[in-house]
Design a protein around this motif. Structure first.
Motif, PDB file in Angstrom:
ATOM      1  N   GLY A  23       0.805  -1.218   0.000  1.00  0.00           N
ATOM      2  CA  GLY A  23       0.000   0.000   0.000  1.00  0.00           C
ATOM      3  C   GLY A  23       0.835   1.263   0.000  1.00  0.00           C
ATOM      4  N   VAL A  24       1.970   1.231  -0.695  1.00  0.00           N
ATOM      5  CA  VAL A  24       2.857   2.391  -0.763  1.00  0.00           C
ATOM      6  C   VAL A  24       3.123   2.724  -2.232  1.00  0.00           C
ATOM      7  N   ALA A  25       3.749   3.859  -2.466  1.00  0.00           N
ATOM      8  CA  ALA A  25       4.093   4.275  -3.827  1.00  0.00           C
ATOM      9  C   ALA A  25       5.351   3.537  -4.292  1.00  0.00           C
ATOM     10  N   THR A  26       5.458   3.343  -5.586  1.00  0.00           N
ATOM     11  CA  THR A  26       6.648   2.687  -6.140  1.00  0.00           C
ATOM     12  C   THR A  26       7.906   3.497  -5.834  1.00  0.00           C
ATOM     13  N   SER A  27       7.765   4.802  -5.763  1.00  0.00           N
ATOM     14  CA  SER A  27       8.930   5.644  -5.469  1.00  0.00           C
ATOM     15  C   SER A  27       9.500   5.337  -4.082  1.00  0.00           C
ATOM     16  N   LEU A  28       8.639   4.962  -3.128  1.00  0.00           N
ATOM     17  CA  LEU A  28       9.122   4.614  -1.794  1.00  0.00           C
ATOM     18  C   LEU A  28       9.932   3.320  -1.843  1.00  0.00           C
ATOM     19  N   ILE A  29       9.504   2.366  -2.638  1.00  0.00           N
ATOM     20  CA  ILE A  29      10.253   1.110  -2.786  1.00  0.00           C
ATOM     21  C   ILE A  29      11.624   1.406  -3.393  1.00  0.00           C
ATOM     22  N   ARG A  30      11.658   2.246  -4.416  1.00  0.00           N
ATOM     23  CA  ARG A  30      12.941   2.612  -5.034  1.00  0.00           C
ATOM     24  C   ARG A  30      13.833   3.344  -4.027  1.00  0.00           C
ATOM     25  N   TYR A  31      13.236   4.216  -3.230  1.00  0.00           N
ATOM     26  CA  TYR A  31      13.991   4.959  -2.224  1.00  0.00           C
ATOM     27  C   TYR A  31      14.583   4.001  -1.190  1.00  0.00           C
ATOM     28  N   TRP A  32      13.766   3.076  -0.690  1.00  0.00           N
ATOM     29  CA  TRP A  32      14.260   2.106   0.274  1.00  0.00           C
ATOM     30  C   TRP A  32      15.367   1.242  -0.323  1.00  0.00           C
TER      31      TRP A  32
END
Length: 117
Positions: A23-32
């Motif tokens: 339930g998060v944005a793809t940008s957060l996954i890339r950031y992590w």
């Protein structure tokens, strides 16, 4: 004995599928991915990320620490470096208990629905 079809299990998941799961944005996954060394998805020829189940479990661990427990990124990094496996086991247990709770709630709702008919 009847033939029982096995559920087809995917080996790789796209970043969109992983983001939807949490339930998060793809940008957060890339950031992590840039902040945590434990996230290392494979990339295809086009550069698209392909996450394995292990990658998703590691993202789940980070999600648990940052979003559910409220740790800062630095705090989560320190905990993961200190004892990734213990934290991972605890996060896995929490997720499994949530799945069981959801399953039991579904059973309860089905029973109540039958009682009302």
């Amino acid at each position: 004995m009847p033939y029982k079809e096995r559920e087809i299990e995917k080996k790789y998941y796209s970043i969109g599928e992983v983001a939807d799961k949490f339930g998060v944005a793809t940008s957060l996954i890339r950031y992590w991915e840039g902040e945590f060394d434990i996230i290392k998805p494979k990339k295809d020829k086009k550069g698209n990320r392909r996450f394995t189940k292990e990658d998703i479990e590691k993202i789940g661990l980070i999600f648990h620490l940052v979003k559910e427990k409220g740790y800062t990124l630095q705090g989560a990094q320190e905990i993961i470096k200190k004892d990734q496996y213990e934290v991972s086991d605890k996060a896995g247990m929490v997720n499994r208990l949530k799945e069981i709770r959801d399953f039991l709630s579904e059973i309860r709702n089905n029973i109540h629905a039958e009682d009302n008919t």
